[in-house]
Scaffold this active site. Structure first.
Site, mmCIF file in Angstrom:
data_model
loop_
_atom_site.group_PDB
_atom_site.id
_atom_site.type_symbol
_atom_site.label_atom_id
_atom_site.label_comp_id
_atom_site.label_asym_id
_atom_site.label_seq_id
_atom_site.Cartn_x
_atom_site.Cartn_y
_atom_site.Cartn_z
ATOM 1 N N THR A 1 19.261 10.811 32.170
ATOM 2 C CA THR A 1 20.477 11.423 31.639
ATOM 3 C C THR A 1 21.621 10.416 31.531
ATOM 4 O O THR A 1 22.450 10.499 30.621
ATOM 5 C CB THR A 1 20.895 12.611 32.523
ATOM 6 O OG1 THR A 1 19.852 13.587 32.507
ATOM 7 C CG2 THR A 1 22.175 13.263 32.030
ATOM 8 N N SER B 1 12.982 11.160 33.110
ATOM 9 C CA SER B 1 12.060 10.938 34.225
ATOM 10 C C SER B 1 10.997 12.025 34.337
ATOM 11 O O SER B 1 9.988 11.842 35.022
ATOM 12 C CB SER B 1 12.825 10.808 35.543
ATOM 13 O OG SER B 1 13.412 12.029 35.938
ATOM 14 N N THR C 1 17.099 12.072 37.071
ATOM 15 C CA THR C 1 17.157 12.743 38.370
ATOM 16 C C THR C 1 15.936 13.608 38.667
ATOM 17 O O THR C 1 15.643 13.883 39.831
ATOM 18 C CB THR C 1 18.418 13.619 38.471
ATOM 19 O OG1 THR C 1 18.408 14.566 37.399
ATOM 20 C CG2 THR C 1 19.679 12.767 38.403
ATOM 21 N N ASP C 2 15.204 14.033 37.631
ATOM 22 C CA ASP C 2 14.117 14.985 37.854
ATOM 23 C C ASP C 2 13.066 14.456 38.823
ATOM 24 O O ASP C 2 12.559 15.202 39.680
ATOM 25 C CB ASP C 2 13.442 15.347 36.527
ATOM 26 C CG ASP C 2 14.224 16.370 35.730
ATOM 27 O OD1 ASP C 2 15.357 16.692 36.140
ATOM 28 O OD2 ASP C 2 13.716 16.827 34.700
#
Length: 340
Positions: A17, A59, A92-93
């Site tokens: 992101t 990710s 972040t995932d």
């Protein structure tokens, strides 16, 4: 950008992101910015930074091979003696998985710092630039040495084992429910860290040239009220050599699943029990298909590791060719907080 000869931080850009913008043709948000663009937006004055573009992905698209490639790039960056530390910008995932793999393999005193963003680069108030400034500050800080890999996000510094994404969209994306944060970093560049904990010895780096085209398969199987063994057996049929149970409570299943676990372990499959619960240890207490029954069948409790990181640890150990007995020793060694 060419390698710097003076003290510097290496920025490994992988997408996420922090590098994403709205795409008018698809109506979605996609990773688009280079590492240089991400760094420029941060306007960091923390020190010299060398940018390396590794990939440009969300990710949620990363594979185990991608994560190993990021870890290999970290090692290459640290081969240069003038590198003070490494920063990885990452979605972040699955940051908790890649960062944990980096922590497992990290055999250097210099810090590796992961960061990213919850709001895209073209948002009215993007959080990526300040997160990156903070991450570079921590990577340059002598106090961050000998701590393995870290996540720096929304002013907090988090050690990796047990850290997970706990908010889908708010700025404070990550937490470590059992151990809390290990420090803070301010916009002014002040870093405050708690005493470093002793880390387990790093694992050997998997030799990628020896890895098969398809990695060792490790699946996560959820336990829920009334669950049978159909999904567990489907994972075995698909070739899983390791399975993490996302169990209930302290790490409980039921009699049907426990019997399937026993049979799989007898066939050489490694089974680890974790939990869907946010905080607290995993340990065998209950019988009749509960955690004690699973332990008696040979399942390994994950301690404070939740399914995402328990799976990453298990896949790494299996990739290294370890026996189930040695795998159990490693998981028990890494399943709880190390002493200060």
């Amino acid at each position: 950008m060419g390698s710097l000869t003076s003290d510097h931080v290496v920025l490994l850009a992988t997408g996420g992101t922090i590098a994403s913008r709205a795409d008018s043709t698809t109506g979605s948000t996609l990773a688009a910015d280079s590492g240089a663009s991400v760094l420029e937006a941060a306007c960091s004055s923390a020190g010299a930074v060398e940018v390396v573009d590794l990939m440009q992905k969300g990710s949620y698209l990363l594979t185990f091979q991608d994560m190993l490639a990021i870890c290999a790039a970290i090692r290459r960056a640290l081969d240069v003696t003038s590198t003070r530390g490494v920063v990885v910008t990452h979605g972040t995932d699955t940051m908790e998985e890649t960062a944990y793999l980096a922590d497992l393999l990290h055999d250097d005193s210099r810090p590796v710092v992961f960061t990213g963003a919850q709001r895209a680069a073209d948002h009215d108030d993007p959080d990526g630039p300040r997160n990156l400034r903070a991450a570079i500050t921590v990577a340059m800080s002598p106090e961050a040495r000998d701590r393995g890999a870290l996540i720096v996000f929304d002013g907090e510094v988090l050690s990796i084992p047990g850290t997970r994404k706990s908010e889908t969209s708010t700025a404070r994306a990550f937490s470590n429910p059992d151990l809390g944060s290990v420090g803070t970093v301010t916009e002014e560049g002040s870093v405050r860290l708690t005493p470093a904990r002793k880390r387990p010895a790093p694992l050997d780096f998997p030799r990628t040239e020896q890895n098969p085209a398809e990695p060792v398969r490790v699946d996560i199987v959820a336990v829920y009220p009334g669950a049978d063994a159909a999904l567990f057996r489907a994972a075995l049929a698909a070739g899983a050599r390791g399975i993490v149970l996302e169990a209930t409570g302290l790490g409980n299943a039921n009699a049907v699943l426990s019997e399937a676990v026993r049979t799989a372990i007898e066939d050489g499959v490694v089974v680890v029990t974790s939990t869907r619960v946010h905080a607290g240890p995993v340990r065998g207490v209950y019988g009749n298909g509960g955690g004690k029954t699973l332990e008696d069948a040979g399942a390994i409790p994950s301690g404070l590791l939740r399914p995402s990181q328990a799976r990453m640890l298990l896949q790494t150990l299996l990739t290294l060719g370890m026996t189930p007995q040695v795998i159990a020793q490693h998981i028990r060694q890494r399943s709880g907080p190390a002493p200060v």
